[in-house]
Design a protein around this motif. Structure first.
Motif, PDB file in Angstrom:
ATOM      1  N   ASP A  52       4.300  13.141 -10.305  1.00 16.17           N
ATOM      2  CA  ASP A  52       5.310  12.094 -10.078  1.00 16.17           C
ATOM      3  C   ASP A  52       5.976  12.309  -8.711  1.00 16.17           C
ATOM      4  O   ASP A  52       6.109  13.446  -8.240  1.00 16.17           O
ATOM      5  CB  ASP A  52       6.344  12.062 -11.212  1.00 16.17           C
ATOM      6  N   LEU A  74       1.573   4.196  -2.096  1.00 15.75           N
ATOM      7  CA  LEU A  74       1.765   4.133  -3.552  1.00 15.75           C
ATOM      8  C   LEU A  74       2.088   2.702  -3.963  1.00 15.75           C
ATOM      9  O   LEU A  74       2.908   2.054  -3.310  1.00 15.75           O
ATOM     10  CB  LEU A  74       3.007   4.922  -3.971  1.00 15.75           C
ATOM     11  N   LYS A  92       4.307  -2.088  -2.632  1.00 13.67           N
ATOM     12  CA  LYS A  92       3.897  -0.737  -2.272  1.00 13.67           C
ATOM     13  C   LYS A  92       4.939  -0.057  -1.394  1.00 13.67           C
ATOM     14  O   LYS A  92       5.797  -0.718  -0.781  1.00 13.67           O
ATOM     15  CB  LYS A  92       2.551  -0.791  -1.530  1.00 13.67           C
ATOM     16  N   THR A 147      -1.803  12.427  -7.565  1.00 10.71           N
ATOM     17  CA  THR A 147      -0.406  12.791  -7.288  1.00 10.71           C
ATOM     18  C   THR A 147       0.292  13.095  -8.611  1.00 10.71           C
ATOM     19  O   THR A 147      -0.018  12.497  -9.631  1.00 10.71           O
ATOM     20  CB  THR A 147       0.399  11.636  -6.657  1.00 10.71           C
ATOM     21  N   ILE A 195       4.159   0.373  -6.427  1.00  9.62           N
ATOM     22  CA  ILE A 195       5.406   0.590  -7.168  1.00  9.62           C
ATOM     23  C   ILE A 195       5.657  -0.542  -8.174  1.00  9.62           C
ATOM     24  O   ILE A 195       5.039  -1.605  -8.102  1.00  9.62           O
ATOM     25  CB  ILE A 195       6.619   0.772  -6.223  1.00  9.62           C
ATOM     26  N   ALA A 241      -2.215   5.390  -6.337  1.00 12.53           N
ATOM     27  CA  ALA A 241      -1.939   6.030  -5.049  1.00 12.53           C
ATOM     28  C   ALA A 241      -3.260   6.089  -4.296  1.00 12.53           C
ATOM     29  O   ALA A 241      -4.283   6.449  -4.880  1.00 12.53           O
ATOM     30  CB  ALA A 241      -1.396   7.435  -5.265  1.00 12.53           C
ATOM     31  N   ILE A 266      -3.716  -1.711  -1.592  1.00 11.02           N
ATOM     32  CA  ILE A 266      -2.873  -1.138  -2.644  1.00 11.02           C
ATOM     33  C   ILE A 266      -2.424  -2.218  -3.638  1.00 11.02           C
ATOM     34  O   ILE A 266      -2.347  -1.961  -4.836  1.00 11.02           O
ATOM     35  CB  ILE A 266      -1.674  -0.350  -2.047  1.00 11.02           C
ATOM     36  N   LYS A 319       5.875   4.865  -9.489  1.00  7.96           N
ATOM     37  CA  LYS A 319       4.483   4.528  -9.160  1.00  7.96           C
ATOM     38  C   LYS A 319       3.877   3.731 -10.314  1.00  7.96           C
ATOM     39  O   LYS A 319       4.180   4.008 -11.475  1.00  7.96           O
ATOM     40  CB  LYS A 319       3.704   5.826  -8.966  1.00  7.96           C
ATOM     41  N   ASP A 372       0.067   2.318 -11.835  1.00 10.34           N
ATOM     42  CA  ASP A 372      -1.392   2.361 -11.658  1.00 10.34           C
ATOM     43  C   ASP A 372      -2.008   0.972 -11.793  1.00 10.34           C
ATOM     44  O   ASP A 372      -3.195   0.792 -11.557  1.00 10.34           O
ATOM     45  CB  ASP A 372      -2.011   3.309 -12.705  1.00 10.34           C
TER      46      ASP A 372
END
Ligand code: MEV
Length: 329
Positions: free
Chosen positions: A186, A31, A13, A184, A33, A170, A164, A319, A321
């Protein structure tokens, strides 16, 4: 039915806004990553727990409270592998029966650098062991388990890292209200690693001492940090990158005031700003570790190179998900 071996993974993150302040109940934005930690769990014939960290070159056996090192310095191995043991034990408590396990961890996440590597490892381990033993666990359960492991790493974690790495995406995170997904667009980011390893616990203690010495001053900083996050929520939703960048710079100034930036971070942050970043700040606990810089897509390469030129190990972060997940069974 118990499977032969299960691999799970969880993301690293970056904290966009609010690290340290989050420990005192303020909101933060984080976020997930596209760098992941992987954990493989296999059953053993005996009741021992064998843990091997491939990327740290450490391994050893836990037999109850006893630890026997196999690879690496004993103290370092125990310190680094202990949170994994805690995550495994918590899953075994769920199951209500002790079994012996081989855990192999491998990670593409820089360690002790502010990217949440320990929480990502703990979430991946919890999911892999749960998957192997067919323990019914929700993501909420995986979060709680990696939070327990995180307490071993530093005594008073806010829970933002395990949240996270478990849920991905996010998140707007606050200790008393929990976390909610954040909309969010990008967020084009460079991550720059100073290569200076540091301890989150030490940095958190440093902030506590500043807060104790200057309570009213720090109270004002807390309020400002909260305003930064509230303003950032809208800016991220609207992809108003200029505002997001300004707010990152303000957030970094607050963190400097708390004493958690250092020369290695300032080099990288200044280089990024000079190369046209819209904003740059340390991310995570500071004192070394990583910084992040925000830039328009067409400037990302330029900022990346500038950070690399001053010695940062830098990469473009996307990012993800995908929170914790089973990779293969
Ligand atoms: C570490 O990634 C973030 C800190 O705010 C500590 C925590 O929230 O547990 C410094």
């Amino acid at each position: 039915m118990v499977r032969m071996g299960v691999t799970a993974s969880a993301p690293a993150k970056v904290i966009l806004f609010g690290e340290h302040f989050v420990v005192y109940g303020e909101p933060a934005i984080v976020l997930a990553i596209d760098k992941r930690a992987y954990a493989k769990a296999e059953l053993r014939e005996d009741k021992l727990l064998h843990v091997h960290s491939v990327n740290l070159n450490l391994s050893g056996y836990f037999d109850g409270e006893a630890f026997r090192v196999e690879q690496g310095d004993e103290k370092r191995a125990k310190f680094k592998l202990e949170p994994i043991k805690v995550a495994v034990e918590k899953v075994l408590e769920f199951r209500g029966e002790k079994v012996g396990l081989d855990i192999e961890v491998n990670s593409t996440v820089p360690v002790a650098a502010g990217l949440g590597s320990s929480a990502a490892v703990a979430s991946a381990v919890a999911a892999a062991v749960g998957g192997l033993l067919n323990v019914k666990m929700s993501k909420e359960d995986v979060f709680r388990i990696s939070y327990e492991a995180e307490k071993v790493v530093h005594g008073t974690p806010s829970g933002i890292d395990p949240a996270i790495s478990t849920f991905g995406g996010a998140l707007l995170f606050q200790m008393d209200t929990g976390f909610k997904p954040l909309e969010t667009k990008d967020v084009p980011l460079i991550v720059g690693d100073t290569g200076v390893e540091r301890s989150t616990g030490v940095q958190v203690a440093k902030v506590r001492s500043v807060k104790e010495r200057y309570p009213r001053v720090v109270e004002g900083m807390m309020r400002t940090a909260r305003e930064v996050v509230l303003r950032a929520i809208d800016a991220l939703k609207e992809r108003d990158l200029e505002t997001v960048g300004d707010l990152m710079n303000i957030n970094h100034a607050l963190l400097c005031g708390l004493g958690v930036s250092d020369e290695s971070l300032e080099w990288l942050i200044n280089a990024a700003r000079k190369a046209g970043a819209l904003g740059a700040k340390l991310t995570g606990a500071g004192g070394g570790g990583c910084m992040i810089a925000l830039a328009e897509n067409e400037r990302l390469e330029q900022v990346l190179k500038a950070v690399q030129r001053v010695g940062g190990r830098a990469f473009i972060a996307k990012k993800t998900d995908e929170g914790v997940r089973i990779e293969q069974t």
